[in-house]
Design a protein around this motif. Structure first.
Motif, PDB file in Angstrom:
ATOM      1  N   ALA A  99       0.831  -1.216   0.000  1.00 40.15           N
ATOM      2  CA  ALA A  99       0.000   0.000   0.000  1.00 40.15           C
ATOM      3  C   ALA A  99       0.856   1.253   0.000  1.00 40.15           C
ATOM      4  O   ALA A  99       0.540   2.240  -0.666  1.00 40.15           O
ATOM      5  N   GLU A 100       1.968   1.215   0.752  1.00 38.51           N
ATOM      6  CA  GLU A 100       2.863   2.369   0.810  1.00 38.51           C
ATOM      7  C   GLU A 100       3.514   2.625  -0.552  1.00 38.51           C
ATOM      8  O   GLU A 100       3.596   3.756  -1.013  1.00 38.51           O
ATOM      9  N   PHE A 101       3.981   1.550  -1.205  1.00 38.10           N
ATOM     10  CA  PHE A 101       4.596   1.701  -2.526  1.00 38.10           C
ATOM     11  C   PHE A 101       3.589   2.254  -3.530  1.00 38.10           C
ATOM     12  O   PHE A 101       3.902   3.158  -4.305  1.00 38.10           O
ATOM     13  N   ASN A 102       2.380   1.715  -3.501  1.00 40.25           N
ATOM     14  CA  ASN A 102       1.356   2.180  -4.439  1.00 40.25           C
ATOM     15  C   ASN A 102       0.933   3.609  -4.158  1.00 40.25           C
ATOM     16  O   ASN A 102       0.670   4.386  -5.069  1.00 40.25           O
ATOM     17  N   ALA A 103       0.878   3.971  -2.878  1.00 38.64           N
ATOM     18  CA  ALA A 103       0.482   5.332  -2.504  1.00 38.64           C
ATOM     19  C   ALA A 103       1.482   6.345  -3.003  1.00 38.64           C
ATOM     20  O   ALA A 103       1.128   7.448  -3.416  1.00 38.64           O
ATOM     21  N   LYS A 104       2.797   5.969  -2.972  1.00 37.18           N
ATOM     22  CA  LYS A 104       3.837   6.884  -3.418  1.00 37.18           C
ATOM     23  C   LYS A 104       3.667   7.229  -4.893  1.00 37.18           C
ATOM     24  O   LYS A 104       4.009   8.300  -5.353  1.00 37.18           O
ATOM     25  N   GLU A 105       3.153   6.262  -5.663  1.00 38.21           N
ATOM     26  CA  GLU A 105       3.014   6.477  -7.100  1.00 38.21           C
ATOM     27  C   GLU A 105       1.591   6.846  -7.487  1.00 38.21           C
ATOM     28  O   GLU A 105       1.274   6.993  -8.663  1.00 38.21           O
ATOM     29  N   GLY A 106       0.725   6.961  -6.472  1.00 33.83           N
ATOM     30  CA  GLY A 106      -0.654   7.330  -6.760  1.00 33.83           C
ATOM     31  C   GLY A 106      -1.475   6.202  -7.340  1.00 33.83           C
ATOM     32  O   GLY A 106      -2.535   6.422  -7.912  1.00 33.83           O
ATOM     33  N   VAL A 107      -0.996   4.943  -7.216  1.00 35.93           N
ATOM     34  CA  VAL A 107      -1.710   3.796  -7.759  1.00 35.93           C
ATOM     35  C   VAL A 107      -2.936   3.516  -6.908  1.00 35.93           C
ATOM     36  O   VAL A 107      -2.846   3.440  -5.689  1.00 35.93           O
ATOM     37  N   GLY A 108      -4.045   3.335  -7.555  1.00 31.88           N
ATOM     38  CA  GLY A 108      -5.252   2.979  -6.807  1.00 31.88           C
ATOM     39  C   GLY A 108      -5.869   4.159  -6.078  1.00 31.88           C
ATOM     40  O   GLY A 108      -6.774   3.983  -5.281  1.00 31.88           O
ATOM     41  N   LYS A 109      -5.392   5.379  -6.350  1.00 33.07           N
ATOM     42  CA  LYS A 109      -5.930   6.564  -5.683  1.00 33.07           C
ATOM     43  C   LYS A 109      -6.535   7.494  -6.738  1.00 33.07           C
ATOM     44  O   LYS A 109      -5.937   7.734  -7.777  1.00 33.07           O
ATOM     45  N   SER A 110      -7.691   8.020  -6.473  1.00 31.64           N
ATOM     46  CA  SER A 110      -8.311   8.977  -7.386  1.00 31.64           C
ATOM     47  C   SER A 110      -7.891  10.373  -6.970  1.00 31.64           C
ATOM     48  O   SER A 110      -8.022  10.744  -5.809  1.00 31.64           O
ATOM     49  N   GLN A 111      -7.361  11.123  -7.908  1.00 36.47           N
ATOM     50  CA  GLN A 111      -6.901  12.476  -7.621  1.00 36.47           C
ATOM     51  C   GLN A 111      -7.835  13.483  -8.271  1.00 36.47           C
ATOM     52  O   GLN A 111      -8.293  13.299  -9.400  1.00 36.47           O
ATOM     53  N   SER A 112      -8.065  14.579  -7.564  1.00 37.43           N
ATOM     54  CA  SER A 112      -8.907  15.627  -8.111  1.00 37.43           C
ATOM     55  C   SER A 112      -8.152  16.378  -9.194  1.00 37.43           C
ATOM     56  O   SER A 112      -6.930  16.382  -9.214  1.00 37.43           O
ATOM     57  N   PRO A 113      -8.866  17.008 -10.128  1.00 34.25           N
ATOM     58  CA  PRO A 113      -8.201  17.791 -11.181  1.00 34.25           C
ATOM     59  C   PRO A 113      -7.255  18.843 -10.609  1.00 34.25           C
ATOM     60  O   PRO A 113      -6.177  19.093 -11.170  1.00 34.25           O
ATOM     61  N   ALA A 114      -7.648  19.458  -9.494  1.00 35.70           N
ATOM     62  CA  ALA A 114      -6.797  20.487  -8.883  1.00 35.70           C
ATOM     63  C   ALA A 114      -5.482  19.882  -8.404  1.00 35.70           C
ATOM     64  O   ALA A 114      -4.416  20.475  -8.577  1.00 35.70           O
TER      65      ALA A 114
END
Length: 293
Positions: free
Chosen positions: A22-37
């Motif tokens: 989870a930490e490795f994926n979080a660092k790369e934004g994997v599996g996380k939805s990011q807002s346009p901003a």
């Protein structure tokens, strides 16, 4: 990442705990939805870092004058530590030249590997800061496409890589000289023999001590505080905050180590401390006087 995938290489295809994954994926934004901003802010920040890193590259590694300053600055660190034995300069130069060139000499390769394992080389503060700002581990030349077909661009990339290698090697040369100086005088002071006559256990113990002294008294990128790593992106603070911070850290350590040596029960170690303190005092006096003049 699956086996055969270039993502996360060389960890691809391997297993770990869910928490670490989870930490490795979080660092790369994997599996996380990011807002346009968030995407825009991240892109702007990344672009800013690359522009700043590129400018710093041009003003340092890309500057002949700064290469000369790099050498002169390291001479100052040698003087401040009382590293006056330059008898090993030819041997040290051979190691650095072999590392820069074909690396065909196995003996010299082994010595460079030993220095790397001790953590005293490949630690140039300037290159370390630029690579961090560019978001890469290799070199500025990696910003250019690797599948370059144009011969002119390919030659330019080779020259950029050579400039970085030279800048790093200038630093490595003096770090090796510092290591050999420290090991030589501590071999005599602690064991009463030349370093070539040390037992395997003695050499191992001395390596750990000497390497720590070198990393604490010469600029070492891996020792730069996290706070400084955050401050370096601020343009108001000027160029190379890391190097300025390392200058303060190393000067403090030189005095601190000299005091410890002077308080030793071993007269030979006291002599090392006296020489280091004298070198530091003379260097700072000459530097302050020269700047004032």
């Amino acid at each position: 990442a699956a086996e055969g995938s270039e993502s996360k290489s060389p960890l691809n295809g391997l297993y770990t705990t869910p928490e670490i994954a989870a930490e490795f994926n979080a660092k790369e934004g994997v599996g996380k939805s990011q807002s346009p901003a968030s995407v825009v802010i991240n892109d702007l920040f990344s672009g800013w870092m690359k522009v700043t890193g590129t400018v710093k590259w041009a003003k340092t590694i890309g500057s002949v004058g700064t290469h000369m300053k790099n050498v002169i600055g390291n001479l100052g660190f040698m003087a401040a530590n009382g590293h006056t034995d330059v008898s090993m300069w030819k041997r040290t130069l051979d190691v650095v030249r072999n590392d820069l060139g074909s690396m065909s000499n196995e003996e010299l390769n082994a010595r460079m590997k030993h220095y790397i394992e001790l953590g005293i080389v490949k630690q140039n503060v300037g290159i370390g800061e630029i690579r961090a700002m560019l978001g890469q581990e290799e070199s500025f030349s990696n910003l250019m496409k690797t599948n370059i077909e144009n011969s002119t661009k390919k030659k330019l990339k080779e020259k950029i890589k050579l400039a970085e290698d030279m800048y790093m090697s200038e630093d490595d040369f003096f770090k090796i000289m510092a290591y050999e100086n420290e090991k030589g005088r501590y071999s005599t002071a602690v064991y009463g023999v030349d370093q070539s006559q040390l037992t395997e256990q003695q050499a191992k113990e001395l390596d750990a001590k000497v390497a720590e002294i070198v990393k604490n008294t010469y600029p070492t990128y891996s020792r730069t505080p996290e706070l400084v790593n955050l401050l370096k992106i601020n343009p108001i603070l000027g160029n190379f905050v890391s190097f300025q911070a390392e200058s303060y850290r190393t000067m403090w350590n030189i005095v601190s180590i000299a005091q410890e040596e002077l308080n030793s029960d071993n007269p030979a170690v006291q002599a090392i401390g006296a020489k280091r303190m004298a070198g530091m005092t003379a260097f700072q006096g000459l530097k302050t006087g020269a700047i004032a003049y």
